[in-house]
Design a protein around this motif. Structure first.
Motif, PDB file in Angstrom:
ATOM      1  N   VAL A 169       4.659  -6.174   3.710  1.00 13.37           N
ATOM      2  CA  VAL A 169       5.122  -6.306   4.733  1.00 13.37           C
ATOM      3  C   VAL A 169       3.963  -6.905   4.988  1.00 13.37           C
ATOM      4  CG1 VAL A 169       5.409  -4.367   6.182  1.00 13.37           C
ATOM      5  CG2 VAL A 169       7.018  -4.753   4.550  1.00 13.37           C
ATOM      6  N   THR A 170       2.554  -6.171   4.946  1.00  8.13           N
ATOM      7  CA  THR A 170       1.446  -6.904   5.887  1.00  8.13           C
ATOM      8  C   THR A 170       1.263  -8.844   5.423  1.00  8.13           C
ATOM      9  OG1 THR A 170       0.020  -6.201   3.364  1.00  8.13           O
ATOM     10  CG2 THR A 170       0.310  -4.951   5.928  1.00  8.13           C
ATOM     11  N   ASN A 171       1.766  -8.987   4.208  1.00  8.27           N
ATOM     12  CA  ASN A 171       1.520 -10.321   3.270  1.00  8.27           C
ATOM     13  C   ASN A 171       2.906 -11.085   4.580  1.00  8.27           C
ATOM     14  OD1 ASN A 171      -0.967 -10.056   1.605  1.00  8.27           O
ATOM     15  ND2 ASN A 171       0.946  -9.927   0.540  1.00  8.27           N
ATOM     16  N   TYR A 172       3.391 -10.289   4.635  1.00  6.19           N
ATOM     17  CA  TYR A 172       4.718 -11.339   5.226  1.00  6.19           C
ATOM     18  C   TYR A 172       5.094 -11.438   6.562  1.00  6.19           C
ATOM     19  CZ  TYR A 172       9.516 -11.826   6.898  1.00  6.19           C
ATOM     20  OH  TYR A 172      10.038 -13.029   7.873  1.00  6.19           O
ATOM     21  N   VAL A 173       4.096 -10.260   7.252  1.00  4.62           N
ATOM     22  CA  VAL A 173       3.157 -10.605   8.623  1.00  4.62           C
ATOM     23  C   VAL A 173       2.612 -11.511   8.489  1.00  4.62           C
ATOM     24  CG1 VAL A 173       2.975  -9.770  10.518  1.00  4.62           C
ATOM     25  CG2 VAL A 173       4.550  -8.085   8.926  1.00  4.62           C
ATOM     26  N   MET A 174       0.844 -11.916   7.779  1.00  3.93           N
ATOM     27  CA  MET A 174       0.618 -12.544   8.310  1.00  3.93           C
ATOM     28  C   MET A 174       1.117 -13.806   8.276  1.00  3.93           C
ATOM     29  SD  MET A 174      -2.497 -12.960   4.953  1.00  3.93           S
ATOM     30  CE  MET A 174      -1.520 -13.817   3.982  1.00  3.93           C
ATOM     31  N   LEU A 175       1.635 -14.138   7.126  1.00  4.18           N
ATOM     32  CA  LEU A 175       2.913 -15.829   6.880  1.00  4.18           C
ATOM     33  C   LEU A 175       3.673 -15.655   8.122  1.00  4.18           C
ATOM     34  CD1 LEU A 175       3.578 -14.983   3.740  1.00  4.18           C
ATOM     35  CD2 LEU A 175       1.910 -16.586   4.200  1.00  4.18           C
ATOM     36  N   GLU A 176       3.719 -14.820   8.564  1.00  3.35           N
ATOM     37  CA  GLU A 176       5.357 -14.497  10.012  1.00  3.35           C
ATOM     38  C   GLU A 176       4.562 -14.628  11.705  1.00  3.35           C
ATOM     39  OE1 GLU A 176       8.891 -12.674  11.583  1.00  3.35           O
ATOM     40  OE2 GLU A 176       7.361 -11.229  11.238  1.00  3.35           O
ATOM     41  N   LEU A 177       3.633 -14.597  11.235  1.00  8.27           N
ATOM     42  CA  LEU A 177       2.702 -14.701  12.568  1.00  8.27           C
ATOM     43  C   LEU A 177       0.935 -15.406  12.487  1.00  8.27           C
ATOM     44  CD1 LEU A 177       4.032 -10.922  14.043  1.00  8.27           C
ATOM     45  CD2 LEU A 177       4.700 -13.399  14.294  1.00  8.27           C
ATOM     46  N   GLY A 178       1.288 -15.676  11.696  1.00  6.87           N
ATOM     47  CA  GLY A 178      -0.183 -15.441  11.247  1.00  6.87           C
ATOM     48  C   GLY A 178      -1.918 -15.090  11.269  1.00  6.87           C
ATOM     49  N   HIS A 179      -1.134 -13.056  11.864  1.00  7.84           N
ATOM     50  CA  HIS A 179      -2.160 -12.433  11.548  1.00  7.84           C
ATOM     51  C   HIS A 179      -2.259 -11.374  10.081  1.00  7.84           C
ATOM     52  CE1 HIS A 179      -4.495  -9.250  13.235  1.00  7.84           C
ATOM     53  NE2 HIS A 179      -4.319  -9.117  14.552  1.00  7.84           N
ATOM     54  N   PRO A 180      -3.530 -11.303   9.477  1.00 13.59           N
ATOM     55  CA  PRO A 180      -3.537 -11.416   8.172  1.00 13.59           C
ATOM     56  C   PRO A 180      -3.788  -9.111   8.659  1.00 13.59           C
ATOM     57  CG  PRO A 180      -5.466 -12.570   8.760  1.00 13.59           C
ATOM     58  CD  PRO A 180      -5.054 -12.058   9.806  1.00 13.59           C
ATOM     59  N   MET A 181      -3.971  -8.244   7.550  1.00 13.55           N
ATOM     60  CA  MET A 181      -3.488  -7.268   8.243  1.00 13.55           C
ATOM     61  C   MET A 181      -4.002  -6.166   7.100  1.00 13.55           C
ATOM     62  SD  MET A 181       0.135  -6.563   9.918  1.00 13.55           S
ATOM     63  CE  MET A 181      -0.303  -4.735  10.233  1.00 13.55           C
ATOM     64  N   HIS A 182      -3.912  -5.121   6.588  1.00  9.65           N
ATOM     65  CA  HIS A 182      -3.759  -4.461   5.660  1.00  9.65           C
ATOM     66  C   HIS A 182      -3.421  -2.944   5.457  1.00  9.65           C
ATOM     67  CE1 HIS A 182      -6.304  -2.944   2.042  1.00  9.65           C
ATOM     68  NE2 HIS A 182      -6.680  -2.171   2.242  1.00  9.65           N
ATOM     69  N   ALA A 183      -3.425  -2.365   4.341  1.00 11.89           N
ATOM     70  CA  ALA A 183      -2.699  -0.993   4.063  1.00 11.89           C
ATOM     71  C   ALA A 183      -3.282   0.083   3.519  1.00 11.89           C
ATOM     72  CB  ALA A 183      -1.120  -0.669   3.177  1.00 11.89           C
ATOM     73  N   PHE A 184      -3.950   0.901   4.088  1.00 12.68           N
ATOM     74  CA  PHE A 184      -4.762   2.085   3.976  1.00 12.68           C
ATOM     75  C   PHE A 184      -3.880   3.043   2.860  1.00 12.68           C
ATOM     76  CE2 PHE A 184      -7.557   0.260   6.558  1.00 12.68           C
ATOM     77  CZ  PHE A 184      -8.824  -0.608   5.652  1.00 12.68           C
ATOM     78  N   ASP A 185      -4.007   3.307   1.963  1.00 13.48           N
ATOM     79  CA  ASP A 185      -2.877   4.764   1.658  1.00 13.48           C
ATOM     80  C   ASP A 185      -4.124   6.178   2.279  1.00 13.48           C
ATOM     81  OD1 ASP A 185      -2.166   7.544   0.616  1.00 13.48           O
ATOM     82  OD2 ASP A 185      -2.087   6.288  -1.557  1.00 13.48           O
ATOM     83  N   ALA A 186      -2.858   6.343   3.174  1.00  9.17           N
ATOM     84  CA  ALA A 186      -3.797   7.383   4.488  1.00  9.17           C
ATOM     85  C   ALA A 186      -4.444   8.701   3.816  1.00  9.17           C
ATOM     86  CB  ALA A 186      -2.799   8.121   5.347  1.00  9.17           C
ATOM     87  N   ALA A 187      -3.484   9.448   2.646  1.00  9.51           N
ATOM     88  CA  ALA A 187      -3.699  10.517   1.757  1.00  9.51           C
ATOM     89  C   ALA A 187      -5.069  10.188   1.340  1.00  9.51           C
ATOM     90  CB  ALA A 187      -2.751  10.814   1.260  1.00  9.51           C
ATOM     91  N   THR A 188      -5.980   9.090   1.009  1.00  9.94           N
ATOM     92  CA  THR A 188      -7.171   8.906   0.390  1.00  9.94           C
ATOM     93  C   THR A 188      -8.152   8.573   1.275  1.00  9.94           C
ATOM     94  OG1 THR A 188      -7.125   6.700  -0.143  1.00  9.94           O
ATOM     95  CG2 THR A 188      -6.199   7.985  -1.142  1.00  9.94           C
ATOM     96  N   LEU A 189      -8.124   8.886   2.491  1.00  7.97           N
ATOM     97  CA  LEU A 189      -8.652   8.369   3.489  1.00  7.97           C
ATOM     98  C   LEU A 189     -10.116   9.320   3.967  1.00  7.97           C
ATOM     99  CD1 LEU A 189      -7.589   5.977   6.059  1.00  7.97           C
ATOM    100  CD2 LEU A 189      -9.210   5.809   4.498  1.00  7.97           C
ATOM    101  N   ARG A 190     -11.163  10.041   4.235  1.00 11.94           N
ATOM    102  CA  ARG A 190     -12.090  10.430   4.044  1.00 11.94           C
ATOM    103  C   ARG A 190     -12.380  10.757   5.753  1.00 11.94           C
ATOM    104  NH1 ARG A 190     -13.497  12.747  -1.096  1.00 11.94           N
ATOM    105  NH2 ARG A 190     -11.020  12.429  -2.132  1.00 11.94           N
ATOM    106  N   GLY A 191     -12.315  11.925   6.869  1.00 15.57           N
ATOM    107  CA  GLY A 191     -12.776  11.205   7.229  1.00 15.57           C
ATOM    108  C   GLY A 191     -12.632  10.201   8.563  1.00 15.57           C
ATOM    109  N   GLY A 192     -13.051   9.987   9.693  1.00 18.49           N
ATOM    110  CA  GLY A 192     -12.813   8.717  10.873  1.00 18.49           C
ATOM    111  C   GLY A 192     -13.725   7.382  10.082  1.00 18.49           C
ATOM    112  N   LEU A 193     -13.107   6.406  10.327  1.00 16.19           N
ATOM    113  CA  LEU A 193     -13.249   5.390  10.400  1.00 16.19           C
ATOM    114  C   LEU A 193     -14.652   3.956  11.040  1.00 16.19           C
ATOM    115  CD1 LEU A 193     -10.183   2.998   9.234  1.00 16.19           C
ATOM    116  CD2 LEU A 193     -11.430   4.439   7.967  1.00 16.19           C
TER     117      LEU A 193
END
Length: 835
Positions: free
Chosen positions: A270-294
């Protein structure tokens, strides 16, 4: 940028119902708006025969072979399941697959038949995308999402391959590849390319980058963005409860494959598709692996990050990173980290869409040698106004594909840039192009590319460029856009009338005359480099205080080993000669005419001057004084034979006299009187070198190069060279040719004995001075040394020719002038008549 024609057509049909063109017309449309198409549009190959959908009923692993082999039973809607042997491992029992039954002809003319292999019967093929000619991914076979079709359905319509050729056959689509220049980064997307096509075909355009209005009540995830990071916008949205076993739908996988991107999983795709469609790169994090705020900040010394390619990278303090409580988890704008990667167990996804500083991303990519599709777009600029639209689009697609729900919250730091308003004369494009465009043309074209336009077409327009066009900053930029879309090929090509003038200057005529004269004498012109490596002066044997060593270094050289401005043309000529020698060309007579650079007492770096005004007289004077002296030099270099061997004789090697003759050729071309005399100057041989003089001032040197210099420079022994300062010689007015006398000449010879160290040119000059106006020519025809002349003595024999324009000279008159010439030589150089 690779993209399928069907994708672009689908976007344009949203505002232009039923619109379509042929691949050739699409190609022409791109060219019309200034986009370069790489090669011919690539039409996907046709597939004929029974290509169908099947469901894997059972899998038997075959043992005893070098590679894993599976024997599968596949339900294709027939009474009995189809037996197929397959080596792919990316599918399981119950999966929907594409099956080429016997009789199917795949791309390349490969016909599927029944056969026995690995000890089992095989009645078809389970197909991968590459085997169907859809992209180049051959890592596994195509697995369709449940509910896509039923076993036995024709695969053509399911694969969305276009027109159906016959029952179950796949049609064709076209892939077009474009070379997008760095200033048009917005074209690295279906959105940007479709907008350009809308301009080229004069169509309406419905922008796919529209915000979907998803709820944004609270903060999705705690976030802190440091000012030092240079991040212009950073947004987060969360999708929870997705099905980790969900598969990417074929329509999306197909578009990714045709664009050169391998499908992985719904969240990543989905992130790659939207990048190709709209030209805006994105990234997907596994939220369960995040520790605290960003936290978004610059990396700290000693920090490391293991990226998605499983490489541990040492970070630089200039790198921008996304961190959680553990430290860096993503290299901003380039690649995510392995610790927070979306996996087959992920059910909670945090989507990130950000706009980074283009220079920071550029440097990070080069520093880590880590190019990526996202980095390519960030280097060229990303539309910050489309950040939320891209985030909403990705979140909605992910929820639709993999289930789950989009949380009613949004984190959004930063905003789209405020674009400047440009005052624009609507009639300026017509004046620049010399074409009378209809009223309203400028407004129409600028609105087509996304500009906001207000004002009166007859007076001034107020134009606000869209945020994805940061290259539009000046009225001239807007003129270029109007002319580009109206068609540069429609602007008439009219050669301007050359203004009246005096033609070439004396210096220009002199330079051309020298080049023509040397070329006519058998020399080959080469282009020398204005830069040099100062270490070459040691090889040339220059003294430490030689003025040619006083070079100037270049701040940003083109070549690291040639970082100084050259003070002589010889090093570059030597390099060119060596290159030819190593390729077997031994007989060379090269010449070059170019400027050299000498430091002056006032040569120095100057500070940057303001660009919003003209320099003051004082600033101009300071700039002029800071420049080096750059006289124009000519240099020649000889190796091997000067006269080639042939039917006329054995040929002749180049020698010092050829170099001296080149000096005279240059002098004649410039109409200058040049004298030569023996001299010593590196890198020439001290006994075979002359200096050239004009009005008593030395303007250059010629002769045979020193044997040690030849060896160090990699030249053959007895190589010869010339270097003259053409600026010092000057371009003299070449007078018309004199009239030829109709009366005969009287020839007389004279042999003079002089000291061995007396140059023949000095004796000749004395004879000319004493011979009077009737002495037409002096030619040395013999040099003799012997014991009867005495020690350190030599005899020079000259042929003197006397002629008058108005009468026939008598022998007595010629003898008197001959005697006067001998007396002048006796007085000047101590010459005596040889008995």
């Amino acid at each position: 940028m690779r993209i399928a024609q069907s994708w672009l057509t689908e976007i344009l049909q949203r505002a232009n119902d039923g619109w379509s063109v042929t691949p050739a017309e699409l190609d022409a449309g791109f060219v019309r708006v200034g986009l370069e198409v790489e090669g011919e549009p690539e039409q996907l190959p046709e597939i004929s025969g029974p290509l169908t959908i099947g469901r894997v009923s059972s899998i038997e692993e075959l043992e005893g072979f070098k590679k894993p082999i599976r024997f599968c039973l596949v339900d294709v809607g027939a009474d009995e399941p189809q037996q197929i042997v397959c080596g792919a491992r990316n599918f399981a029992e119950g999966d929907l697959v594409v099956v080429a039954l016997p009789g199917t002809v795949l791309p390349g003319g490969f016909e599927i038949g029944r056969r026995k292999t690995y000890g089992k019967p095989s009645e078809g093929m389970i197909c991968s995308a590459s085997e169907l000619g859809i992209g180049s991914d051959h890592s596994g076979i195509i697995v369709l999402a449940d509910g896509t079709a039923e076993p036995g359905d024709p695969a053509g319509p399911v694969l969305d391959a276009g027109a159906v050729l016959d029952a179950g056959a796949a049609g064709t689509d076209t892939v077009i590849e474009l070379n997008v220049t760095p200033d048009r980064g917005y074209c690295l997307s279906a959105r940007g390319l479709a907008r350009e096509l809308a301009c080229g075909f004069d169509l309406d355009f419905a922008d796919p980058a529209t915000e979907l209005g998803l709820p944004a009540g609270s903060e999705t995830w705690p976030l802190e963005v440091a000012a030092e990071s240079g991040a212009r916008r950073f947004a987060l949205r969360r999708v929870t409860g997705i099905d980790p076993s969900a598969r990417t739908p074929w329509w999306m996988a197909r578009r990714l494959l045709l664009s050169g991107v391998r499908p992985i999983s719904p969240a990543v795709d989905v992130t790659n598709y939207v990048m190709l469609e709209l030209g805006h790169p994105m990234h997907a994090f596994d939220a369960a692996t995040l520790r605290g705020g960003l936290t978004v900040r610059r990396a700290r010394a000693g920090e490391t990050l293991t990226t998605l390619d499983d490489v541990e990278r040492s970070l630089d303090p200039e790198d921008v990173v996304i961190c959680d409580d553990r430290g860096p988890i993503s290299l901003a704008g380039v690649m995510g980290g392995a610790d927070t990667e979306v996996s087959g167990d992920t059910t909670d996804v945090l989507l990130e869409a950000a706009v980074w500083d283009t220079l920071a991303v550029f440097r990070t990519i080069r520093r880590h040698k880590l190019p990526s599709e996202a980095g390519k777009r960030y280097e060229r600029g990303v539309d910050a106004a489309a950040t939320i639209a891209a985030l909403d689009r990705a979140a909605t697609l992910l929820a639709d594909i993999a289930g789950g729900s989009v949380e009613a919250s949004l984190t959004d730091v930063g905003s789209a840039p405020v674009m400047p308003t440009i005052a624009f004369d609507a009639g300026r494009p017509s004046r620049v192009a010399g074409v009378e465009y209809p009223s309203g043309t400028a407004r129409h074209r600028l609105e087509q590319i996304g500009c906001g336009v207000s004002g009166d077409d007859e007076v001034l327009l107020e134009v606000t460029p869209p945020p994805w066009r940061p290259d539009l900053t000046l009225p001239a930029d807007l003129v270029e856009e109007v002319l580009r879309l109206e068609g540069l090929e429609n602007i008439p090509s009219v050669l301007p009338t050359a203004p009246a003038g005096r033609g070439l200057t004396a210096a220009q005529r002199g330079r051309r005359a020298v080049g023509h004269a040397l070329a006519a004498a058998g020399h080959v012109e080469v282009l020398t480099s204005p830069f040099c490596d100062p270490s070459v002066f040691d090889a040339m044997g220059l003294a430490d205080d030689d003025e040619r060593r006083n070079t100037m270094s270049v701040v940003n050289p083109l070549e690291s080993d040639k970082a100084h401005l050259a003070t002589t043309l010889l090093p570059s000529l030597v390099e060119i000669a060596r290159r030819n020698l190593t390729r077997g060309t031994r007989d060379l007579a090269l010449f070059s005419i170019a400027q050299v650079s000498f430091r002056t007492p006032t040569t120095a770096a100057v500070e940057m001057l303001p660009v919003d005004r003209e320099p003051t007289p004082q600033e101009r004077e300071r700039l002029s004084a800071s420049l080096p002296d750059q006289p124009l030099h000519v240099a020649t270099l000889y190796t091997g034979k000067r006269v080639p061997a042939g039917h006329a004789g054995p040929g002749r090697d180049a020698d010092a006299l050829d170099a001296v003759e080149a000096v005279r050729i240059v002098a004649r071309a410039l109409g200058a009187d040049v004298d030569v005399r023996a001299a010593e100057r590196a890198p020439w041989h001290p006994g075979r070198c002359v200096e050239a003089l004009v009005d008593g001032a030395v303007v250059g040197h010629a002769g045979e190069l020193h044997p040690a210099a030849c060896e160090r420079l990699g030249l053959p022994a007895r190589s010869c060279a010339v270097e003259l300062d053409l600026t010092a010689v000057g371009a003299h007015e070449v007078l018309p040719a004199p009239s030829i006398s109709a009366y005969p000449a009287v020839n007389q010879d004279v042999a003079l004995v002089v000291e061995a160290g007396v140059p023949a040119s000095s004796v000749e000059a004395a004879l000319r001075a004493g011979g009077g106006d009737l002495l037409e020519s002096v030619r040395l025809f013999d040099v003799y040394t012997g014991s009867q002349l005495g020690e350190n003595r030599k005899s020079l024999a000259y042929a003197l020719s006397f002629r008058a324009d108005d009468r026939t000279l008598t022998e007595d008159e010629a003898t008197r002038w001959r005697t006067a010439a001998v007396e002048a030589a006796q007085a000047a150089v101590g010459a005596t008549l040889r008995g």
